[in-house]
Scaffold this active site. Structure first.
Site, PDB file in Angstrom:
ATOM      1  N   ILE A 164     -28.384 105.286 -30.197  1.00 35.75           N
ATOM      2  CA  ILE A 164     -27.913 104.846 -31.508  1.00 35.75           C
ATOM      3  C   ILE A 164     -29.007 105.049 -32.545  1.00 35.75           C
ATOM      4  O   ILE A 164     -30.100 104.472 -32.422  1.00 35.75           O
ATOM      5  CB  ILE A 164     -27.507 103.356 -31.489  1.00 35.75           C
ATOM      6  CG1 ILE A 164     -26.536 103.075 -30.341  1.00 35.75           C
ATOM      7  CG2 ILE A 164     -26.902 102.946 -32.832  1.00 35.75           C
ATOM      8  CD1 ILE A 164     -26.340 101.594 -30.069  1.00 35.75           C
ATOM      9  N   ASN A 217     -25.646 107.304 -36.554  1.00 35.32           N
ATOM     10  CA  ASN A 217     -25.304 106.309 -37.566  1.00 35.32           C
ATOM     11  C   ASN A 217     -26.227 106.337 -38.782  1.00 35.32           C
ATOM     12  O   ASN A 217     -25.808 106.004 -39.887  1.00 35.32           O
ATOM     13  CB  ASN A 217     -25.328 104.916 -36.924  1.00 35.32           C
ATOM     14  CG  ASN A 217     -25.348 103.810 -37.939  1.00 35.32           C
ATOM     15  OD1 ASN A 217     -24.360 103.548 -38.622  1.00 35.32           O
ATOM     16  ND2 ASN A 217     -26.494 103.144 -38.079  1.00 35.32           N
ATOM     17  N   TYR A 245     -24.707 112.978 -51.253  1.00 33.75           N
ATOM     18  CA  TYR A 245     -24.055 112.239 -50.174  1.00 33.75           C
ATOM     19  C   TYR A 245     -22.745 112.904 -49.759  1.00 33.75           C
ATOM     20  O   TYR A 245     -22.496 113.121 -48.561  1.00 33.75           O
ATOM     21  CB  TYR A 245     -23.808 110.797 -50.625  1.00 33.75           C
ATOM     22  CG  TYR A 245     -23.331 109.878 -49.525  1.00 33.75           C
ATOM     23  CD1 TYR A 245     -24.153 109.575 -48.442  1.00 33.75           C
ATOM     24  CD2 TYR A 245     -22.065 109.296 -49.571  1.00 33.75           C
ATOM     25  CE1 TYR A 245     -23.721 108.725 -47.431  1.00 33.75           C
ATOM     26  CE2 TYR A 245     -21.633 108.438 -48.564  1.00 33.75           C
ATOM     27  CZ  TYR A 245     -22.461 108.157 -47.492  1.00 33.75           C
ATOM     28  OH  TYR A 245     -22.034 107.314 -46.494  1.00 33.75           O
ATOM     29  N   LYS A 265     -22.232 114.749 -46.036  1.00 33.17           N
ATOM     30  CA  LYS A 265     -21.191 114.211 -45.167  1.00 33.17           C
ATOM     31  C   LYS A 265     -20.083 115.244 -44.929  1.00 33.17           C
ATOM     32  O   LYS A 265     -19.524 115.320 -43.829  1.00 33.17           O
ATOM     33  CB  LYS A 265     -20.609 112.921 -45.757  1.00 33.17           C
ATOM     34  CG  LYS A 265     -21.551 111.733 -45.687  1.00 33.17           C
ATOM     35  CD  LYS A 265     -21.898 111.369 -44.247  1.00 33.17           C
ATOM     36  CE  LYS A 265     -22.737 110.111 -44.152  1.00 33.17           C
ATOM     37  NZ  LYS A 265     -23.106 109.777 -42.755  1.00 33.17           N
ATOM     38  N   THR A 322     -23.605  96.068 -46.485  1.00 28.65           N
ATOM     39  CA  THR A 322     -24.872  96.522 -45.925  1.00 28.65           C
ATOM     40  C   THR A 322     -25.861  96.829 -47.041  1.00 28.65           C
ATOM     41  O   THR A 322     -25.542  96.779 -48.229  1.00 28.65           O
ATOM     42  CB  THR A 322     -24.666  97.800 -45.095  1.00 28.65           C
ATOM     43  OG1 THR A 322     -24.175  98.839 -45.970  1.00 28.65           O
ATOM     44  CG2 THR A 322     -23.676  97.576 -43.962  1.00 28.65           C
TER      45      THR A 322
END
Length: 269
Positions: free
Chosen positions: A26, A105, A172, A176, A209
């Site tokens: 992870i 992640n 971004y 992605k 977050t």
């Protein structure tokens, strides 16, 4: 037990037995969604390998006090020169296992600026963390587990920004989107392999977050949707990382997964 020798070190694969032992790799595991996923993995008694810039000592100490197997690798995925060493470190820590999962992640939302005002150092960091690192880790994962007949899964944590443009998010959205196409191409290739890897994209949606905090700090002149993201927080519409992690783990366990698919949290609630 099947022993696979590669790149100067030994990796032991264990197939069968009473308990299905899983190994989770992870990235970005010290906080946010990565931490929430890590906590669930450890609750199941699996071996977890954390890759992050800082160690979550509390989580690691708790796991070890309970006799759980956990490995922590301190690494900055924005430093592409570290990637070969990170890969070697990860695979040196894998022991006997029935199943392998790589969860890419780690990610950054900055720079939040319109094109024409992007700072090169922040742009390069975005490309390295969001795009280059997960590609290189996936590449190494597929290469080094080629002879492993057990279940193998890669999860690329994605975003709705991979599918549609947001003003101020050129970096971004682009990284992605690039990772999304990489996922689809890899899936098509793996369908031809003897021991294929299943690779998917997973969009966690809006979560409470540090990344969301970074978005809310963006200047409105740089990010056209700033007001909307402030409203998400004020109206309590941000999902907890724990809820999102639960949905991802359920998705991985319930299966079977459609190779190359973009899974959106909204369809799992």
């Amino acid at each position: 037990m099947k022993r696979l020798w590669r790149f100067g070190f030994k990796v032991n694969w264990h197939i069968g037995g009473e308990k299905n032992m899983k190994t989770y790799i992870i990235t970005g595991a010290s906080k946010g969604l990565g931490k929430a996923i890590a906590e669930l993995c450890l609750q199941e008694g699996n071996h977890c390998i954390f890759v992050a810039r800082s160690a979550n000592e509390q989580l690691i100490d708790k796991a070890r006090s309970q006799g759980l197997k956990v490995s922590s690798i301190l690494a900055d995925l924005g430093d592409s020169g570290q990637l070969p060493e990170i890969v070697d470190s990860i695979f040196s820590k894998i022991g006997d296992t029935d199943e392998l999962l790589l969860i890419n992640n780690a990610g950054v939302v900055e720079p939040i600026k319109p094109v024409g005002q992007l700072e090169q150092n922040k742009l390069e960091d975005s490309i390295k963390v969001n795009f280059l690192a997960p590609i290189m880790l996936s590449n190494a994962f597929i290469d080094r587990t080629r002879g492993f007949p057990g279940k193998k899964t890669i999860v690329n944590v994605s975003s709705g920004a991979a599918l549609r443009p947001y003003q101020g998010w050129a970096a971004y959205c682009s990284t992605k989107a690039g990772l999304e196409m990489f996922t689809r191409v890899t899936a098509a290739e793996q369908d031809q392999e003897q021991y294929p890897v299943t690779i998917i994209s997973f969009s966690p949606g809006i979560m409470d977050t540090n990344m969301q905090a970074d978005i809310r700090q963006a200047d409105e002149k740089d990010f056209a949707h700033a007001e909307i993201f402030h409203a998400y927080k004020e109206q309590g519409r941000l999902r907890s990382p724990e809820l999102v992690a639960e949905k991802l783990m359920a998705l991985l366990q319930d299966g079977p997964l459609e190779n190359g698919r973009f899974y959106d949290i909204k369809n799992l609630l």
